[in-house]
Design a protein around this motif. Structure first.
Motif, short mmCIF file in Angstrom:
data_model
loop_
_atom_site.label_atom_id
_atom_site.label_comp_id
_atom_site.label_asym_id
_atom_site.label_seq_id
_atom_site.Cartn_x
_atom_site.Cartn_y
_atom_site.Cartn_z
N SER A 99 1.02 -11.99 1.60
CA SER A 99 1.21 -10.72 2.30
C SER A 99 1.04 -9.53 1.37
N SER A 100 0.60 -9.76 0.13
CA SER A 100 0.41 -8.65 -0.80
C SER A 100 -0.77 -7.77 -0.39
N HIS A 101 -0.59 -6.47 -0.52
CA HIS A 101 -1.69 -5.55 -0.29
C HIS A 101 -2.79 -5.77 -1.34
N TYR A 102 -2.42 -6.38 -2.47
CA TYR A 102 -3.36 -6.55 -3.57
C TYR A 102 -4.01 -7.92 -3.55
N GLY A 103 -3.96 -8.58 -2.40
CA GLY A 103 -4.64 -9.85 -2.21
C GLY A 103 -3.76 -11.03 -2.55
N PRO A 104 -4.10 -12.21 -2.01
CA PRO A 104 -3.28 -13.40 -2.25
C PRO A 104 -3.40 -13.87 -3.70
N VAL A 105 -2.37 -14.57 -4.14
CA VAL A 105 -2.39 -15.21 -5.46
C VAL A 105 -2.72 -16.68 -5.24
N LYS A 140 0.84 -1.19 0.00
CA LYS A 140 0.00 0.00 0.00
C LYS A 140 0.88 1.25 0.00
N ILE A 141 2.08 1.12 0.59
CA ILE A 141 2.92 2.31 0.72
C ILE A 141 3.39 2.81 -0.64
N LEU A 142 3.32 1.94 -1.67
CA LEU A 142 3.64 2.38 -3.04
C LEU A 142 2.41 2.27 -3.95
N HIS A 143 1.22 2.39 -3.36
CA HIS A 143 -0.01 2.18 -4.14
C HIS A 143 -0.15 3.16 -5.29
N ASN A 144 0.57 4.30 -5.17
CA ASN A 144 0.43 5.34 -6.20
C ASN A 144 1.78 5.66 -6.85
N PHE A 145 2.73 4.76 -6.73
CA PHE A 145 4.09 5.06 -7.22
C PHE A 145 4.23 4.68 -8.69
N ALA A 154 2.95 2.92 9.44
CA ALA A 154 2.07 1.92 10.07
C ALA A 154 0.89 1.59 9.15
N GLU A 155 0.36 2.63 8.48
CA GLU A 155 -0.79 2.40 7.61
C GLU A 155 -0.35 1.85 6.24
N GLY A 156 0.88 2.19 5.84
CA GLY A 156 1.34 1.82 4.50
C GLY A 156 1.93 0.43 4.41
N PHE A 157 2.55 -0.05 5.48
CA PHE A 157 3.16 -1.38 5.47
C PHE A 157 2.20 -2.40 6.07
N ASP A 211 8.81 6.99 3.74
CA ASP A 211 8.51 7.83 4.89
C ASP A 211 7.42 8.86 4.61
N GLY A 212 6.78 8.74 3.45
CA GLY A 212 5.68 9.65 3.15
C GLY A 212 6.12 11.05 2.76
N VAL A 213 7.39 11.23 2.41
CA VAL A 213 7.86 12.58 2.09
C VAL A 213 8.03 12.81 0.58
N ARG A 214 8.72 11.90 -0.10
CA ARG A 214 9.05 12.16 -1.52
C ARG A 214 8.23 11.36 -2.51
N PHE A 215 7.64 10.25 -2.05
CA PHE A 215 6.84 9.40 -2.93
C PHE A 215 6.00 8.49 -2.05
#
Lengths: 489, 95, 481
Positions: free
Chosen positions: A138-144, A97-102, A351-354, A328-332
């Motif tokens: 452990s994927s944020h996008y659901g198990p395979v 989730k921490i890179l959901h928009n990267f 905490a919310e992203g990992f 760290d929520g600063v640059r990306f």
């Protein structure tokens, strides 16, 4: 022209021939596979992102290059990347989730090399978050799901890569292997996968889990396809300080070398307690087959293997705890809503992203490196690492290749090991030594038990990827485990 | 060696991971299970063994001192959560 | 109670490479925010560092110059902590295996004494970015242009015993890095920054007191003031029954106070470990030999040569060798006029005060070394007196050309014709007949002072052009006669 409904059956090698013979175009092939993914992937969840437009553009460009007289086995070949390889202009999530928009502003070297060889990327494949896991749960996008049994895991962390190739959605995929993340899912889904020597494949643009262990490599149905893929992925990269400046062997050229006189070592530690007896039988059957192909067998010992898991679960989390500080929520990436102050920004974004497993490993690694514990944990683990490397160095003085099971168990049920993360860690027992020592390892199909694939692992000295592929290819000339397809795919 | 709840809180703070009060007992327990696995290392005799940091014991390659990068601020900041006047914004930094 | 001050300094010198230590970004100062921050500098996922060869060479130069051992193998480590100007959440630095080991540097104090200060180590690391606190609606803005600039952190032994010594040491390091061409030394731009570890202990006590670290002091003057203030604070605190706590403090030049930093209050646990993205750096002996051969004459060597060759005092020699530019200037003046003592006096005297007043560096001097040397030649051949020389110097500073041209144009040539001087003296004595009477009536003791009066009058009458030696001699003759 070939019927579009059969194209997914083709291996990379067959595709290369078909494209060269103009049996079909890269664009037709891409259309066919994209349609198949649309239709079948919802059951598997192997893709996080599909990139049909880019894929078709790449396919048309490949067709144009071929029309201009260019040849090349991967020109127009459809593949997909594990979602930790950065792809410029395409979402790169690392399963988190921490890179959901990267949307990565650059391409990984592996991505660039495959693209310049003409491979067509269909999208980005699901994976355990930050490559931490053996089940792709452990994927944020659901198990395979495992195509051989949709109630079971495909292995991890390159679970999306394994499931997509096993289900014939794509003929080959990239993966990464930090503790077995190519070989273990290959074993659990009936594929061939190779983790090259550390430093053989560039890590530039490959989002790090544990820098001194991570190595990219291919998953495909056959050893020959792996040879084709690895030939394009491997090579020196000045952007990666740990990349080795050494020419890449011609893996295809040595595939047909006879195995006469090949000395294979069977480490007694690989056949001890904890190994499913039925798996042991399958592995020994492979040994018999290789003997008929001319190999000689020797019993060997890797006495420090048992210490590998504790050492790995110090070194990998320690490196990860530092590697993952940049999120760290600063640059990306993900940033929490309305942070009260700087500390709150960090703590809540992370905490919310990992996910839980990533947080656990960050905590373990942070603890292992913290004041007062460094010697007892980190340095101790590195000493054990040297013992493990020394075991291999001695063993390879007597044998050319080491053979054993890839995993102690077959694919397990989804959710089965969620309650106890340590039980999942133990599944890495046979694979992580190769990462700690940096040697290459390959897993290939060795049969089935109750309809579930079994993998056998081959380990070789540094930079002997060619030998691994040669042995696997020779085995695959006299067996057909690698040709079997899961029902419904 | 088992971690106390307060140590878990300290580690989480060092790692800048917010901890949910309700999850703390479970987190502590899981970490202790993992540390139990890791502690098996302590039985291994490693006296006189040099730590191994990199699998290949090679040396660092050096890069020539040349400027190879150009300004790509716009592309790089397109993925940033908050920017203004070319700067990344964060809650006030206190010195 | 008598107190002794103990000071150790950590100096961060930005190395003047073209590109950053681990990336190909430019290191130019003052660029638009984040325009010199590449993927690597921003800590983008998947990026990796590759070490700049020039940074390694520069660190080796420094190590050789302070007579230190250069480690055959040095290792980069990660120092882990969270801060918005630290993009990766760790600083790539060196911990257990720094590139430069134990060395030393000799400093000269104002009284001419020399002290040897031990240097514990010097290591390579990357600089952080900058936080800007102007109001962005209660937010801080982060500029990462500076992130990844190569730094050499030079750590001294706690050998320094006063603020003055500390300043002399920083000046010596400043001179050295500029001689070596490895750092521009621009303290205002932060190219050279200093952290001061200060403690006090009762005189005669061996154990060190608890130290406070004053972070980021950025001028020689502030170093002296900050240390003096901190020493006073600690002594007062202890004498009032308090105890010094180990902490990081900031010096505020506006209030001339140090105050504890809030953000560093919590005990840090940096979790250093070897950076897995970088391999050990191996320094070959052949490389070191080559670097050694490329070293310029260093300040200490130059000072000794100035003393030996020119007979200058230790203090003068150390002032003149303090910067490469100053030394080069002095040597050029000397080469032109072949009089090292006069050259030294003029460079350290008139020229230095002119530059001070104008706020110029010696490279920007309005009077060139050749011009100054040419003027000294005219003093030496008695064309002008020292007094007239000051006028000539001022005219040169105002851009009126060479000494010869000015002397010619303004008719400043010294009068050495004895007849003309006698004639002028006769006029002066005639105009001051009363004083002449008094002089002749006085005893020897009083005459000395009165003689000066006649010299002054004579020089005034000649507009300073009469040769002072001749004036003295002839005047004496006439008054006695």
């Amino acid at each position: 022209m070939m019927d579009a409904s059969d194209m997914h059956q083709l291996t990379l090698t067959q595709i290369a021939r078909g494209l060269a013979d103009k049996a079909f175009s890269a664009e037709e092939l891409t259309h066919a596979l994209l349609a198949r993914i649309e239709r079948l992937d919802p059951q598997l969840n192997s893709f996080i992102t599909l990139t049909p437009e880019q894929a078709l553009a790449q396919a048309r460009a490949a067709d144009a290059r071929r029309a201009d007289g260019e040849t090349g086995a991967l020109l127009g070949a459809p593949i997909a990347h594990k979602d930790l390889f950065c792809t410029e202009g395409v979402l790169t999530t690392c399963g988190s989730k921490i890179l959901h928009n990267f949307v990565s502003p650059y391409d990984a070297t592996v991505v660039e090399q495959l693209a310049s060889a003409g491979a067509v990327s269909l999208g980005k494949l699901n994976m355990d978050e930050f490559a931490m896991g053996s089940a792709n749960e452990s994927s944020h996008y659901g198990p395979v799901k495992n195509p051989w049994d949709l109630t079971r895991v495909p292995g991890g962390s390159s679970g999306g890569s394994a499931a997509a190739v096993a289900a014939r959605l794509i003929p080959a995929a990239t993966g990464t292997d930090t503790g077995g993340s190519i070989r273990q899912p290959a074993a659990l889904t009936g594929l061939t996968g190779i983790k090259p020597t550390y430093g053989r494949v560039s890590r530039w643009g490959m989002i790090a889990y544990a820098s001194s262990l991570d190595q990219g490599g291919p998953l495909a149905r056959t050893a020959e396809d792996c040879a084709l893929m690895l030939g394009a992925m491997a090579g020196f990269d000045p952007k990666d300080s740990t990349s080795v400046d050494q020419p890449v062997d011609d893996y295809l050229a040595t595939l047909n070398k006879p195995l006469t006189g090949l000395r294979i070592g069977l480490p007694k530690e690989y056949f001890g307690e904890g190994l499913d007896g039925a798996i042991a039988e399958k592995v020994l059957a492979v040994v018999e087959e290789l003997k008929t192909l001319g190999a000689t067998i020797k019993d060997i010992s890797l006495p420090n293997m048992q210490h590998a898991i504790p050492a790995y679960y110090v070194i990998a989390p320690a490196e990860a705890s530092s590697n993952l500080s940049r999120f760290d929520g600063v640059r990306f990436g993900y940033r929490c809503e309305n942070p009260a102050d700087l500390t709150d920004l960090y703590k809540r974004s992370r905490a919310e992203g990992f996910g839980d497993e990533v947080k656990r490993r960050i905590m373990v690694g942070t603890y292992a490196l913290s004041a007062g514990y460094y010697d007892a944990y980190y340095l101790k683990a590195q000493r054990i690492r040297r013992l493990i490397k020394s075991d291999f160095v001695s063993a390879f003085e007597e044998v050319d290749l080491i053979l054993g099971p890839t995993t102690p168990n077959l694919a397990w049920k989804l959710g089965e090991k969620n309650a106890d993360p340590v039980s999942a860690y133990l599944e890495d027992i046979y694979t992580i030594t190769a990462n700690l020592a940096g040697i290459p390892g390959l897993s290939m199909p060795a049969g089935f038990i109750d309809g579930l694939p079994v993998g056998v692992q081959l380990l070789a000295p540094y930079f002997q990827e060619g030998r691994l592929l040669n042995v696997a290819h020779q085995y695959q000339q006299v067996t057909d485990w690698h040709l079997r397809a899961p029902a419904g795919f | 060696m088992a971690l106390e709840r307060s140590e878990v809180e300290k580690i989480a703070h060092l790692a800048r991971l917010g901890l949910n009060e309700a999850d703390l007992p479970r987190t502590t327990e899981t970490l202790n299970t993992i540390l139990g696995l890791i502690d098996r290392m302590q039985a291994v005799d490693t006296d006189g063994i040099e730590p191994l940091a990199h699998p290949l014991e090679t040396t660092q390659r050096l890069r020539a001192d040349r400027v190879t990068e150009t300004n790509r601020r716009e592309a790089y900041q397109a993925v940033a959560p908050a920017v203004q006047d070319g700067l990344y914004l964060v809650p006030k930094v206190i010195e | 109670m008598q107190w002794e001050t103990v000071i150790g300094l950590e100096i961060h010198a930005q190395l003047s490479t073209q590109s950053k230590i681990f990336s190909g970004s430019a290191t130019t100062f003052g660029a638009e925010p984040n325009t010199q921050a590449s993927l690597v500098d921003l800590g983008m996922p998947g990026t990796l560092p590759v070490l700049n060869a020039e940074a390694v060479r520069m660190a080796c130069k420094f190590g050789l110059a302070i007579d230190a051992e250069i480690a055959e193998k040095n290792v980069f480590a990660r120092k882990n902590y969270f801060y918005p100007d630290l993009p990766k959440g760790y600083q790539t630095s060196q911990m257990d295996h720094p590139i430069v080991g134990k060395g030393h540097l000799d400093i000269t104090l104002e009284d001419g004494t020399t002290r040897r200060i031990g240097i514990t180590r010097a290591h390579l690391e990357e600089d952080a970015g900058k936080s800007l606190h102007e109001d962005f609606h209660g937010m801080s803005g982060i500029d990462l242009n500076r992130a990844g600039t190569p730094l050499l952190e030079i750590v001294s032994e706690p050998d320094i015993r006063s603020a003055k010594e500390a300043v002399a040491y920083v000046k010596a390091i400043h001179a050295l890095v500029r001689y070596l061409g490895i750092c521009d030394g621009n303290m205002a731009e932060g190219s050279l920054r200093c952290d001061c570890n200060v403690s006090v202990r009762p005189k005669g006590q061996e154990a060190f007191g608890t130290r406070a670290e004053i972070k980021n002091v950025n001028s020689f003057r502030f170093i002296e003031k900050a240390i003096n203030h901190e020493v006073r604070r600690q002594i007062e605190l202890i004498e009032d029954g308090g105890t010094v706590v180990q902490e990081t403090r900031l010096y505020d030049p506006n209030t001339d106070q140090t105050k504890a930093m809030r953000s560093k209050e919590e005990a840090n646990d940096y979790r250093y470990f070897p950076c897995p993205d970088l391999l050990p750096v191996v320094i070959e002996q052949s490389f070191l030999d080559e670097v050694r051969a490329s070293l310029p004459e260093l300040p200490g060597q130059k000072r000794e040569r100035f003393e030996r060759e020119f007979g200058l005092s230790t203090y003068d020699a150390s002032v003149l060798s303090a910067s490469r530019e100053m030394a080069d200037y002095f040597e050029q003046v000397n080469a032109t006029c072949s009089d090292a003592k006069l050259a030294a006096n003029w460079v350290m005297g008139e020229l230095s005060s002119l530059l001070n007043k104008e706020g110029l560096d010696i490279e920007q001097s309005p009077v060139s070394a050749e011009q100054l040397g040419g003027m000294i030649l005219r003093i030496k051949d008695n064309t002008i007196s020292g007094k007239i020389a000051k006028m000539v110097f001022e005219a040169m500073a105002a851009g009126e050309g060479s000494a010869d041209a000015i002397i010619e144009k303004k008719g400043l040539k010294q009068v050495t014709d004895a007849g003309a001087i006698e004639k002028m003296l006769d006029e002066v004595l005639a105009a001051n007949a009363e004083q002449v009477e008094q002089y002749r009536a006085s005893d020897e003791a009083k005459r000395g002072k009165m003689f000066g009066f006649f010299v002054g009058q004579a020089m005034k009458a000649s507009k300073g052009k009469a040769n002072p030696g001749q004036v003295n001699e002839l005047l004496k003759k006439k008054l006695e006669g």
